[in-house]
Design a protein around this motif. Sequence first.
Motif, mmCIF file in Angstrom:
data_model
loop_
_atom_site.group_PDB
_atom_site.id
_atom_site.type_symbol
_atom_site.label_atom_id
_atom_site.label_comp_id
_atom_site.label_asym_id
_atom_site.label_seq_id
_atom_site.Cartn_x
_atom_site.Cartn_y
_atom_site.Cartn_z
ATOM 1 N N GLN A 134 35.330 52.282 40.167
ATOM 2 C CA GLN A 134 36.566 52.310 39.373
ATOM 3 C C GLN A 134 37.522 51.243 39.892
ATOM 4 O O GLN A 134 37.833 51.201 41.083
ATOM 5 N N ASN A 135 37.992 50.405 38.974
ATOM 6 C CA ASN A 135 38.854 49.286 39.348
ATOM 7 C C ASN A 135 40.266 49.551 38.851
ATOM 8 O O ASN A 135 40.521 49.608 37.651
ATOM 9 N N TYR A 139 43.990 43.665 34.738
ATOM 10 C CA TYR A 139 43.094 42.693 34.123
ATOM 11 C C TYR A 139 43.940 41.614 33.460
ATOM 12 O O TYR A 139 45.121 41.800 33.200
ATOM 13 N N GLY A 145 41.172 42.056 38.702
ATOM 14 C CA GLY A 145 40.556 42.873 37.671
ATOM 15 C C GLY A 145 39.183 42.379 37.282
ATOM 16 O O GLY A 145 38.166 43.031 37.512
ATOM 17 N N LEU A 146 39.124 41.191 36.693
ATOM 18 C CA LEU A 146 37.854 40.657 36.212
ATOM 19 C C LEU A 146 36.906 40.313 37.355
ATOM 20 O O LEU A 146 35.683 40.431 37.222
ATOM 21 N N GLN A 149 35.335 43.499 38.387
ATOM 22 C CA GLN A 149 34.586 44.011 37.239
ATOM 23 C C GLN A 149 33.205 43.360 37.156
ATOM 24 O O GLN A 149 32.182 44.049 37.106
ATOM 25 N N GLU A 153 29.462 44.924 38.029
ATOM 26 C CA GLU A 153 28.417 44.907 37.009
ATOM 27 C C GLU A 153 27.195 44.147 37.497
ATOM 28 O O GLU A 153 26.053 44.557 37.234
ATOM 29 N N THR A 159 30.696 50.874 35.750
ATOM 30 C CA THR A 159 32.054 50.451 36.079
ATOM 31 C C THR A 159 33.070 51.151 35.184
ATOM 32 O O THR A 159 32.815 51.387 33.999
ATOM 33 N N PRO A 161 36.756 50.325 34.110
ATOM 34 C CA PRO A 161 37.854 49.352 34.136
ATOM 35 C C PRO A 161 39.192 50.026 33.850
ATOM 36 O O PRO A 161 39.830 49.798 32.818
ATOM 37 N N ALA A 163 42.116 49.678 35.133
ATOM 38 C CA ALA A 163 43.291 48.806 35.191
ATOM 39 C C ALA A 163 44.392 49.462 36.010
ATOM 40 O O ALA A 163 44.222 50.545 36.565
#
Length: 437
Positions: A134-135, A139, A145-146, A149, A153, A159, A161, A163
Amino acid sequence: MNIESEFLHPEMETLSRAEIEKLQLKRLQETVKHCMNSPFYKKRFEEIGLKPEDITSLEDIKKIPFTTKQDLRDTYPFGMASVPLRECVRLHSSSGTTGNPTVILHTQKDLDEWANAVARCLWMVGLRPDDVFQNSSGYGMFTGGLGFQYGAERLGMLTVPAAAGNSLRQIKFFTDFGTTAVHAVPSYVTRLYEVMQQQGIDPRKDTKLKVLAIGAEPHSEEQRKRIEDMMGVKAYNSFGMSEMCGPGVAFECKEQNGLHFWEDYYIVEIVDPETLEPVPDGEIGELVLTTLNREAMPLLRYRTRDLTRVLGKTCLCGRNHIRLDRMRGRSDDMMVLRGVNIFPIQIEKILMQYPELGSNYLITLTTDDNNDNMTVEVELAENSNETEQIQKLTKNITRALKDEILLTPFVKLVAKGSLPVSEGKAVRVVDKRKVYL
């Protein structure tokens, strides 16, 4: 992919020092030649009479001028690109609150290598394809973020996302999705724990969390230990910066004994921020990085302004990539008070030693009667009406801070939840001093 292996990319992670340096020289020479496609670097090399073929050893990197954040601003937006814009597929940019933002360009290969580096970091601390990542980073233009991510992946994890922000939703995702790993800034982890307490959720019993990746703001070892005690998981220090792609530049292994910088991607230098001369291993200086595997916008000898030191070049984990200490702060974040150089992390280190205190604090600098003063406000872990006890605690903290920073601050212990809370990077210093011209 060997699920049991401790190394995601063993051919790179287990290189000997001699092999690392041989690879670095090859990639440095290729990078310098590639940089001649950049109008900025081509002009800079011509101005000092330096040619790519003059770089014949790693020591020759010292012939190359430093690159600074101001260089990126002066060449805004694309003046440092080393490939045509049509070959770029993404850019990331800083906020630019003090002038032109800094822009970093990426080709598809750059993004692929970035994902590989982040995946390598996450694998190193025991995460595998059956984990749920969990991020909680923002983003968009912010690389946290990315970057995480695509790295998660690439490793093969499910994942989330999530945020930034919305702590109740973050916690619901923990419990509903079986989240085992989280990326967050340290101050936000503390906020999540407070909300968990309010909701009657015990992270040790009511979640499957086992790994935290923390970074993006300087934090002390004491703060890390407090986070681990609160959440009941291991918290690993992460280092990245948008100029170097983002997260994935360096990460702790399970030994938690320094940040492994991936030397197949970067050349690491530590220099005196005033003289710009190298400092001996073990001494604190400014981190300077050279990219070795980037197409769109390689950077040569980039001054990060981050302060750290070399801890070693071997590790019990089996990796020989250089290990650096956690960032002590930035040279441009240093507070100068009555001629004394002070970093916020020095104050945090002291505060986190007191279990009676919470994790939220604020340093305010003011000018009173022509004298500069520091006020340190820190929340209590639990509110108390014991005036005598609070006075004694205030006195002890003041004495400990004086021993650390060599001057006496005003210490105020305030009620839990009374200081501002940020769900992004925490604001730790407010400078209200008068400037006399």
